[in-house]
Design a protein around this motif. Structure first.
Motif, PDB file in Angstrom:
ATOM      1  N   TRP A  60       1.421  -0.999  -0.002  1.00  0.00           N
ATOM      2  CA  TRP A  60      -0.056   0.301   0.156  1.00  0.00           C
ATOM      3  C   TRP A  60       0.727   1.216   0.208  1.00  0.00           C
ATOM      4  N   GLN A  61       1.984   1.456   0.122  1.00  0.00           N
ATOM      5  CA  GLN A  61       2.140   2.407   0.473  1.00  0.00           C
ATOM      6  C   GLN A  61       3.989   2.908  -0.631  1.00  0.00           C
ATOM      7  N   ARG A  82       4.024  11.973  -4.666  1.00  0.00           N
ATOM      8  CA  ARG A  82       5.007  11.962  -3.943  1.00  0.00           C
ATOM      9  C   ARG A  82       5.600  13.061  -3.986  1.00  0.00           C
ATOM     10  N   ASN A  83       5.077  14.092  -4.202  1.00  0.00           N
ATOM     11  CA  ASN A  83       6.534  15.250  -4.723  1.00  0.00           C
ATOM     12  C   ASN A  83       6.291  15.937  -2.813  1.00  0.00           C
ATOM     13  N   PHE A  84       5.933  16.544  -2.619  1.00  0.00           N
ATOM     14  CA  PHE A  84       5.647  16.433  -0.851  1.00  0.00           C
ATOM     15  C   PHE A  84       5.275  15.643   0.339  1.00  0.00           C
ATOM     16  N   ASN A  85       4.671  15.057   0.161  1.00  0.00           N
ATOM     17  CA  ASN A  85       3.908  13.825   0.818  1.00  0.00           C
ATOM     18  C   ASN A  85       3.782  12.030   0.509  1.00  0.00           C
ATOM     19  N   ASN A  86       3.932  11.728   1.291  1.00  0.00           N
ATOM     20  CA  ASN A  86       3.723  10.028   0.910  1.00  0.00           C
ATOM     21  C   ASN A  86       2.398   9.513   2.098  1.00  0.00           C
ATOM     22  N   PRO A  87       2.175   8.579   1.379  1.00  0.00           N
ATOM     23  CA  PRO A  87       0.651   7.616   1.577  1.00  0.00           C
ATOM     24  C   PRO A  87       1.160   7.462   3.734  1.00  0.00           C
ATOM     25  N   VAL A  88       0.098   7.195   4.339  1.00  0.00           N
ATOM     26  CA  VAL A  88      -0.084   7.505   5.896  1.00  0.00           C
ATOM     27  C   VAL A  88      -1.311   7.094   6.829  1.00  0.00           C
ATOM     28  N   GLN A  89      -0.820   6.007   7.470  1.00  0.00           N
ATOM     29  CA  GLN A  89      -1.653   5.512   8.480  1.00  0.00           C
ATOM     30  C   GLN A  89      -2.266   6.036   9.491  1.00  0.00           C
ATOM     31  N   ASP A  91      -5.694   5.407  12.089  1.00  0.00           N
ATOM     32  CA  ASP A  91      -6.238   4.913  12.787  1.00  0.00           C
ATOM     33  C   ASP A  91      -7.396   3.618  11.467  1.00  0.00           C
ATOM     34  N   ASP A  92      -8.296   4.210  10.904  1.00  0.00           N
ATOM     35  CA  ASP A  92      -8.368   2.908  10.310  1.00  0.00           C
ATOM     36  C   ASP A  92      -8.210   3.523   8.449  1.00  0.00           C
ATOM     37  N   TRP A  93      -7.747   4.317   8.319  1.00  0.00           N
ATOM     38  CA  TRP A  93      -7.498   4.632   7.423  1.00  0.00           C
ATOM     39  C   TRP A  93      -5.918   5.159   6.877  1.00  0.00           C
ATOM     40  N   LEU A  94      -6.149   4.299   5.215  1.00  0.00           N
ATOM     41  CA  LEU A  94      -5.110   4.434   4.233  1.00  0.00           C
ATOM     42  C   LEU A  94      -5.382   6.146   3.262  1.00  0.00           C
ATOM     43  N   TRP A  95      -4.397   7.131   3.759  1.00  0.00           N
ATOM     44  CA  TRP A  95      -4.259   7.843   2.736  1.00  0.00           C
ATOM     45  C   TRP A  95      -3.241   7.758   1.776  1.00  0.00           C
ATOM     46  N   PHE A  96      -3.848   9.175   0.354  1.00  0.00           N
ATOM     47  CA  PHE A  96      -2.793   9.105  -0.617  1.00  0.00           C
ATOM     48  C   PHE A  96      -2.473  10.286  -1.375  1.00  0.00           C
ATOM     49  N   PRO A  97      -1.602  11.232  -1.438  1.00  0.00           N
ATOM     50  CA  PRO A  97      -1.573  12.212  -1.753  1.00  0.00           C
ATOM     51  C   PRO A  97      -2.118  11.439  -3.145  1.00  0.00           C
ATOM     52  N   ALA A  98      -2.833  12.326  -4.012  1.00  0.00           N
ATOM     53  CA  ALA A  98      -3.414  11.996  -5.129  1.00  0.00           C
ATOM     54  C   ALA A  98      -4.102  12.783  -5.393  1.00  0.00           C
ATOM     55  N   MET A  99      -3.112  12.828  -6.892  1.00  0.00           N
ATOM     56  CA  MET A  99      -4.432  13.306  -8.292  1.00  0.00           C
ATOM     57  C   MET A  99      -5.003  13.238  -9.160  1.00  0.00           C
ATOM     58  N   PRO A 100      -6.606  13.399  -9.081  1.00  0.00           N
ATOM     59  CA  PRO A 100      -6.896  12.620 -10.541  1.00  0.00           C
ATOM     60  C   PRO A 100      -6.669  12.644 -12.064  1.00  0.00           C
ATOM     61  N   GLN A 101      -6.485  12.008 -12.777  1.00  0.00           N
ATOM     62  CA  GLN A 101      -6.008  11.898 -14.394  1.00  0.00           C
ATOM     63  C   GLN A 101      -7.353  12.283 -15.110  1.00  0.00           C
TER      64      GLN A 101
END
Length: 108
Positions: A60-61, A82-89, A91-101
């Protein structure tokens, strides 16, 4: 996009993982004005955050593409940035720095 459920395919360096009916949310990134050294300006869209409420899974990372099919039938593709942030966990959530394509069919 508010909180909804979706079928999500996560493409990573390890394997493709398919999540069925996973709660997700997307918060778009900020738009900022960038001024270059030659005094020209442009609007820059920063990456937002896409959250998936699921257990961590292998790879996932290192995810790089998230394909989301929402419960209302819409299809979206997001690139993990991943320019400025990385995926993080959190609590129960996985967060991804993302842009719609924007995805279009191939035309010959």
């Amino acid at each position: 996009m508010g909180l909804a459920t979706a079928d999500v395919e996560v493409y990573s360096d390890h394997e493709t993982v398919r999540l069925i009916g996973a709660p997700f949310t997307f918060n778009p990134g900020d738009r900022t004005i960038y001024t270059g050294v030659d005094n020209t300006s442009a609007v820059v869209l920063r990456a937002g955050w896409l959250g998936l409420k699921t257990e961590p899974f292998k790879g996932w990372q290192s995810a790089h593409i998230l394909s989301v099919t929402g419960s209302n039938g819409d299809d979206r593709v997001f690139e993990v940035k991943r320019n400025f942030n990385n995926p993080v966990q959190e609590d129960d959530w996985l967060w991804f720095p993302a842009m719609p394509q924007k995805v279009e069919p191939c035309r010959n």
